[in-house]
Design a protein around this motif. Structure first.
Motif, PDB file in Angstrom:
ATOM      1  N   ASN A  12       1.257  46.193 -45.255  1.00 42.18           N
ATOM      2  CA  ASN A  12       2.078  45.175 -45.899  1.00 42.18           C
ATOM      3  C   ASN A  12       2.850  44.393 -44.853  1.00 42.18           C
ATOM      4  OD1 ASN A  12       5.218  46.171 -46.037  1.00 42.18           O
ATOM      5  ND2 ASN A  12       3.809  47.898 -45.924  1.00 42.18           N
ATOM      6  N   GLN A  32       0.494  33.637 -47.154  1.00 39.36           N
ATOM      7  CA  GLN A  32      -0.935  33.741 -46.905  1.00 39.36           C
ATOM      8  C   GLN A  32      -1.279  33.804 -45.421  1.00 39.36           C
ATOM      9  OE1 GLN A  32      -2.592  30.608 -49.383  1.00 39.36           O
ATOM     10  NE2 GLN A  32      -2.956  32.112 -50.996  1.00 39.36           N
ATOM     11  N   TYR A  35      -2.453  37.720 -44.646  1.00 40.18           N
ATOM     12  CA  TYR A  35      -3.715  38.317 -45.084  1.00 40.18           C
ATOM     13  C   TYR A  35      -4.680  37.322 -45.707  1.00 40.18           C
ATOM     14  CZ  TYR A  35      -0.827  42.407 -44.403  1.00 40.18           C
ATOM     15  OH  TYR A  35       0.002  43.339 -43.867  1.00 40.18           O
ATOM     16  N   VAL A  41      -5.671  40.489 -52.057  1.00 42.29           N
ATOM     17  CA  VAL A  41      -4.313  40.421 -51.517  1.00 42.29           C
ATOM     18  C   VAL A  41      -3.329  40.376 -52.677  1.00 42.29           C
ATOM     19  CG1 VAL A  41      -2.688  39.061 -50.146  1.00 42.29           C
ATOM     20  CG2 VAL A  41      -5.093  39.221 -49.446  1.00 42.29           C
ATOM     21  N   ASN A 109      -4.985  34.996 -54.773  1.00 42.63           N
ATOM     22  CA  ASN A 109      -4.191  36.215 -54.587  1.00 42.63           C
ATOM     23  C   ASN A 109      -3.732  36.735 -55.944  1.00 42.63           C
ATOM     24  OD1 ASN A 109      -2.523  34.651 -51.810  1.00 42.63           O
ATOM     25  ND2 ASN A 109      -4.221  36.066 -51.679  1.00 42.63           N
TER      26      ASN A 109
END
Length: 187
Positions: A12, A32, A35, A41, A109
């Motif tokens: 994380n 963003q 990841y 995500v 996501n």
């Protein structure tokens, strides 16, 4: 929450680690940048609400199921916070889009907003946010671990040991400890 996720082996990142204001346009790109925009995500936007209500709310994107939001709501409730609802909200000018910018601008996501309670609540939110914030954050950690299939291990505090007859105990200032222990009838 960051450290607890690390403890559980859940990778994380935090988009902010200090008291910094970000424009709505910068928030999604910062999130963003860690990841990417993939569907694997999860973005959790943590907030404390205002507006005179009472209770937690979890808002999830139109593109996602309610499973994670439901888990978080259930675990917040088990942690002692009343939960108003978990829900989606549409942009009035275009009902195909999410109302909230962070949900709308993190396409693909799985993005949720967790409103832990109301800072201006006339109910019990203020004391819950002040006194139980760690339990509320842990409820979200537990939900995330469960959701992604990571074994959740509860927080363990320092274990207490009860001294038993026959134990050898070193007490630094013996006279001081004798006085304290007599008071509690342990000597």
């Amino acid at each position: 929450m960051h450290e607890r996720l690390n403890d559980l082996g859940i990778e994380n990142s935090m988009s902010r680690t200090n008291d910094e204001s970000l424009s709505p346009e910068v928030r999604p790109s910062r999130v963003q940048s860690f990841y990417g925009p993939g569907s694997d995500v999860i973005v959790v936007s943590n907030h404390i609400n205002a507006g005179g209500g009472d209770g937690a709310e979890v808002i999830y994107s139109l593109r996602n199921s309610d499973r994670l939001s439901s888990l978080i709501s259930d675990n917040l409730s088990k942690a002692g916070q009343n939960v108003r609802k978990y829900y989606q909200r549409r942009l009035p000018s275009n009902p195909d889009l999410d109302y909230y910018y962070i949900l709308r601008e993190t396409p693909n996501n799985e993005t949720i907003i967790v409103e832990y309670g109301f800072a201006d609540s006339t109910g019990d939110d203020v004391s819950q946010l002040k006194n139980n914030w760690e339990d509320l954050a842990e409820a979200v950690v537990k939900s995330l671990a469960t959701y992604i299939g990571v074994n959740y291990v509860p927080v363990t505090g320092a274990s207490d040991y009860i001294v038993k007859s026959g134990d050898r105990v070193f007490m630094g200032n013996n006279e001081y400890y004798k006085k304290i222990m007599k008071k509690y009838k342990a000597f």
